[in-house]
Scaffold this motif. Structure first.
Motif, short mmCIF file in Angstrom:
data_model
loop_
_atom_site.label_atom_id
_atom_site.label_comp_id
_atom_site.label_asym_id
_atom_site.label_seq_id
_atom_site.Cartn_x
_atom_site.Cartn_y
_atom_site.Cartn_z
N THR A 211 0.83 -1.21 0.00
CA THR A 211 0.00 0.00 0.00
C THR A 211 0.86 1.26 0.00
N TYR A 212 1.90 1.24 0.80
CA TYR A 212 2.77 2.40 0.92
C TYR A 212 3.45 2.72 -0.41
N LEU A 213 3.98 1.70 -1.07
CA LEU A 213 4.67 1.92 -2.33
C LEU A 213 3.70 2.38 -3.43
N THR A 214 2.45 1.88 -3.38
CA THR A 214 1.45 2.32 -4.35
C THR A 214 1.19 3.81 -4.22
N LEU A 215 1.01 4.25 -2.96
CA LEU A 215 0.80 5.68 -2.73
C LEU A 215 2.04 6.50 -3.08
N LEU A 216 3.20 5.93 -2.77
CA LEU A 216 4.44 6.64 -3.06
C LEU A 216 4.65 6.79 -4.56
N PHE A 217 4.25 5.78 -5.33
CA PHE A 217 4.31 5.86 -6.79
C PHE A 217 3.43 6.99 -7.31
N ARG A 218 2.29 7.21 -6.66
CA ARG A 218 1.41 8.31 -7.05
C ARG A 218 1.98 9.66 -6.63
N LEU A 219 2.76 9.65 -5.55
CA LEU A 219 3.30 10.91 -5.02
C LEU A 219 4.52 11.39 -5.80
N LEU A 220 5.35 10.47 -6.26
CA LEU A 220 6.61 10.84 -6.92
C LEU A 220 6.40 11.73 -8.15
N PRO A 221 5.42 11.41 -9.04
CA PRO A 221 5.21 12.32 -10.17
C PRO A 221 4.80 13.72 -9.75
N LEU A 222 4.06 13.82 -8.63
CA LEU A 222 3.66 15.14 -8.15
C LEU A 222 4.87 15.95 -7.71
N ILE A 223 5.80 15.29 -7.03
CA ILE A 223 7.01 15.97 -6.59
C ILE A 223 7.84 16.39 -7.81
N GLY A 224 7.92 15.48 -8.79
CA GLY A 224 8.63 15.83 -10.02
C GLY A 224 8.00 17.01 -10.74
N GLN A 225 6.65 17.05 -10.72
CA GLN A 225 5.95 18.17 -11.37
C GLN A 225 6.21 19.48 -10.63
N ILE A 226 6.24 19.43 -9.32
CA ILE A 226 6.53 20.64 -8.54
C ILE A 226 7.93 21.16 -8.88
N ASN A 227 8.89 20.26 -8.95
CA ASN A 227 10.26 20.67 -9.30
C ASN A 227 10.33 21.27 -10.70
N ARG A 228 9.59 20.65 -11.63
CA ARG A 228 9.58 21.18 -13.01
C ARG A 228 8.95 22.57 -13.05
N LEU A 229 7.85 22.74 -12.32
CA LEU A 229 7.17 24.03 -12.30
C LEU A 229 8.03 25.09 -11.62
N ARG A 230 8.76 24.70 -10.59
CA ARG A 230 9.66 25.65 -9.94
C ARG A 230 10.72 26.14 -10.92
N GLY A 231 11.21 25.21 -11.76
CA GLY A 231 12.17 25.59 -12.78
C GLY A 231 11.57 26.54 -13.81
N ASN A 232 10.31 26.26 -14.21
CA ASN A 232 9.64 27.14 -15.17
C ASN A 232 9.44 28.54 -14.61
N ILE A 233 9.02 28.58 -13.34
CA ILE A 233 8.78 29.88 -12.70
C ILE A 233 10.08 30.68 -12.60
N ALA A 234 11.15 29.99 -12.21
CA ALA A 234 12.45 30.67 -12.11
C ALA A 234 12.89 31.19 -13.47
N ASN A 235 12.59 30.42 -14.53
CA ASN A 235 13.01 30.80 -15.88
C ASN A 235 12.27 32.04 -16.39
N THR A 236 11.01 32.19 -16.00
CA THR A 236 10.20 33.29 -16.53
C THR A 236 10.00 34.42 -15.52
N ALA A 237 10.57 34.29 -14.33
CA ALA A 237 10.37 35.32 -13.29
C ALA A 237 10.90 36.68 -13.72
N SER A 238 11.98 36.70 -14.50
CA SER A 238 12.54 37.98 -14.94
C SER A 238 11.55 38.75 -15.81
N SER A 239 10.71 38.04 -16.56
CA SER A 239 9.71 38.71 -17.39
C SER A 239 8.66 39.40 -16.53
#
Length: 258
Positions: A211-239
């Motif tokens: 059960t734990y690994l199933t939930l963790l598998f669902r959580l990992l993409p969310l963490i990856g998405q947050i990191n990706r979005l943080r990168g996008n925000i940093a890239n466009t913040a100067s604009s």
């Protein structure tokens, strides 16, 4: 399914908000340009204005969209995190510490995104100014036979922009790859730790770990998405800073109509 439906609804609303905000910013920009004193046009190049009205506003709106997605993703991440704590607080503490390390590594890429974002705004501005100067002075270019010189100047600007875009895209692409690789390490570590914690009760280990690994598998993409979005925000913040300064009326002389 309710969570997924809510995410889709919020994303649709975010898209509508982005379109509306983009139109509103452009309208405010046109209104400002119609009202500023003529001395403004002697200080600011037309190419710079066009770049702000087009490229920079587009990147600003993208920043707002990324921020809204971060909010939605963080809420989903907190829900999944609460479920993981309910299953095993020991494993959750261990996995959280590992994720802190992942976030720290990703922060290095986020900082690079911020640097590349500023460079991209600068080279885009230089290119817009140069291409407008050449088009506006094409008669002079032909008369003075400086076609090759102007062509070479624009070629250098285009190559510089291409180089910065490549570096920015490569950095953004590396963020999810690094996150996924480190996430696999986290999963393996969780399995090893779970076997050590529940070594005396294999039946409990199987039920909790699955059960734990199933939930963790669902959580990992969310963490990856947050990191990706943080990168996008940093890239466009100067604009965002550029457009905020552009639309600020406090530092500009306004001329009365007529």
């Amino acid at each position: 399914y309710g969570l997924v439906g809510s995410e889709m609804c919020i994303r649709d609303s975010a898209s509508m908000l982005q379109r509306s905000m983009g139109s509103q910013l452009r309208l405010e920009g046109i209104e400002l340009l119609m009202e500023v004193n003529m001395s403004y046009y002697s200080r600011v190049r037309v190419g710079d204005i066009l770049n702000r009205m087009g490229n920079e506003i587009g990147r600003t709106v993208a920043t707002i969209g990324s921020l809204l997605q971060v909010v939605v993703t963080v809420i989903a991440t907190l829900v999944m995190g609460a479920l993981l704590v309910a299953l095993s607080w020991q494993l959750t503490i261990a996995s959280s510490l590992m994720f802190v390390v992942i976030i720290g590594i990703n922060q290095w890429y986020v900082n690079r995104s911020r640097i590349f974002g500023k460079l991209l705004s600068q080279v885009s501005r230089d290119y817009s100014i140069a291409i407008l100067e050449v088009l506006g002075g094409m008669r002079l270019v032909r008369i003075s036979a400086t076609e090759k010189r102007e062509h070479q100047r624009l070629k250098v600007l285009i190559r510089d922009r291409e180089k910065v875009e490549f570096q920015s895209q490569a950095n953004s692409t590396a963020i999810p790859l690094v996150t996924e690789t480190l996430s696999i390490v986290v999963l393996l570590s969780i399995v090893i730790l779970a076997r050590w914690l529940f070594a005396k009760d294999l039946a409990v280990l199987s039920a909790i770990l699955l059960t734990y690994l199933t939930l963790l598998f669902r959580l990992l993409p969310l963490i990856g998405q947050i990191n990706r979005l943080r990168g996008n925000i940093a890239n466009t913040a100067s604009s965002v800073e550029i457009i905020t300064e552009f639309l600020n009326r406090q530092d500009k002389a306004i001329m009365a109509p007529g």
